[in-house]
Design an enzyme around this catalytic site. Sequence first.
Site, PDB file in Angstrom:
ATOM      1  CB  SER A 130      -0.713  -0.066   1.365  1.00  0.00           C
ATOM      2  OG  SER A 130      -0.172  -0.375   2.343  1.00  0.00           O
TER       3      SER A 130
ATOM      4  CE  LYS B  34      -6.984   0.114   0.306  1.00  0.00           C
ATOM      5  NZ  LYS B  34      -7.146   1.258   1.246  1.00  0.00           N
TER       6      LYS B  34
ATOM      7  CG  HIS C 262      -3.648  -0.723  -2.548  1.00  0.00           C
ATOM      8  ND1 HIS C 262      -3.997   0.643  -2.558  1.00  0.00           N
ATOM      9  CD2 HIS C 262      -3.714  -1.189  -1.232  1.00  0.00           C
ATOM     10  CE1 HIS C 262      -3.619   0.789  -1.441  1.00  0.00           C
ATOM     11  NE2 HIS C 262      -3.766  -0.060   0.174  1.00  0.00           N
TER      12      HIS C 262
END
Length: 397
Positions: A183, A242, A211
Amino acid sequence: MPEMIWMEEELRALASEARERTLRDTDAVPGRPGYVRRGGRILLNLSSNDYLGLSQHPAIAEAIREALAAGCGAGSGASRLVTGSRTPYRELEEALAAWQRSGAALVFANGYMANCGVISALVGRGDVVFSDRLNHASIVDGIALSRAEHARYRHNDMAHLRRLLDKHKQARRKLIVTDAVFSMDGDAAPLRELVQLKREYGAMLMVDEAHSGGVFGPRGEGLCHALGVQADVDVHIGTFSKAFGLYGAYVSGSPTLIRWLTNKARPFIYSTALPPALAAGLLRSLMLVQTEGAHMRKRLAESSARFRADLREAGFAVGEGDSPIVPVIVGDNAAALRFSEALEAEGIAAVAIRPPTVPDGTARLRFSLSAAHTGEELADAAARIRDIGRRLGVLTG
Ligand SMILES: Cc1ncc(COP(=O)(O)O)c(C=O)c1O
């Protein structure tokens, strides 16, 4: 109250080391997910994980509105095991399992709770978790919660991991856990080698695709699918916070795993379920990731490569990788803060990441890109970052 004075003292110490965190009022700019409004100004947002720019997608807002209008509920009322599991959760989990080709899936309130819940359900006293040193805080906290031994291996160092696996050969259960894309660094885990080691040592393998979900893979399934190792990964974690542009998280794996988690994952059992209307929005987002996502991923991959190259060429110490997370390592906490402030004055929102989020001496600017940004916007931002870096003496080359 005198009993609380210690807190003032500790906060003063944090501030003196440029490590105090503060909240800043920041608003969305309607119709422009690549920007934010702060202090009356509109800033290019290079601090969000909204990788595909879906956070303002009208179809998602419409799905949530429709679910609310149909009486599906803004609040779920209790844990799913207590109040009953609503239809939108089942529909979402079926779609997730089909997308991941995993057999089953379970939705959690967020990625932090998913990691804490899954790790503490899989291992306990007498077990060992092998965890990359740069794994996300929620993984570290999940390991602490589990009471298993925490064997930290150096970042992406497979020789070190092997030595630790050798040392703990006799452990009751072994779990290897890694972020797929890290991250704060934006680089990827060596998933093929991890699969090899997992097989050799009879360990379970858990991959956090926070991610990489939505960003990699032919249908946005994540890095495991992109590399073709998904069938060898026992536990996949993903967040909806995300690339999906929303909130929530999922675990996908075998039906047995999901049955186990339904019985043993405490953050799932003892916490109220996501708002059902949100689950309807998540289902719409999942469809968009698979359908419209392909051209967004292509654009994001191209702009990430270009932005990285521009910053590297300018002479910054840029992290490795090909994800939309592009860190520029500054080192000193106060220097990173000054850099961030100078960027903001020039219309760019980019947060300074400092210890303990990253190791001491590696404070950085973490630029995160979105498919909502155009090539011109990013080229212009890279030029401004270069000029400011030059002025502040942050450039290494
Ligand atoms: C690798 C990783 N895992 C888990 C999380 C937590 O996810 P969530 O924000 O959904 O709680 C994050 C970031 O927030 C993350 O970066």
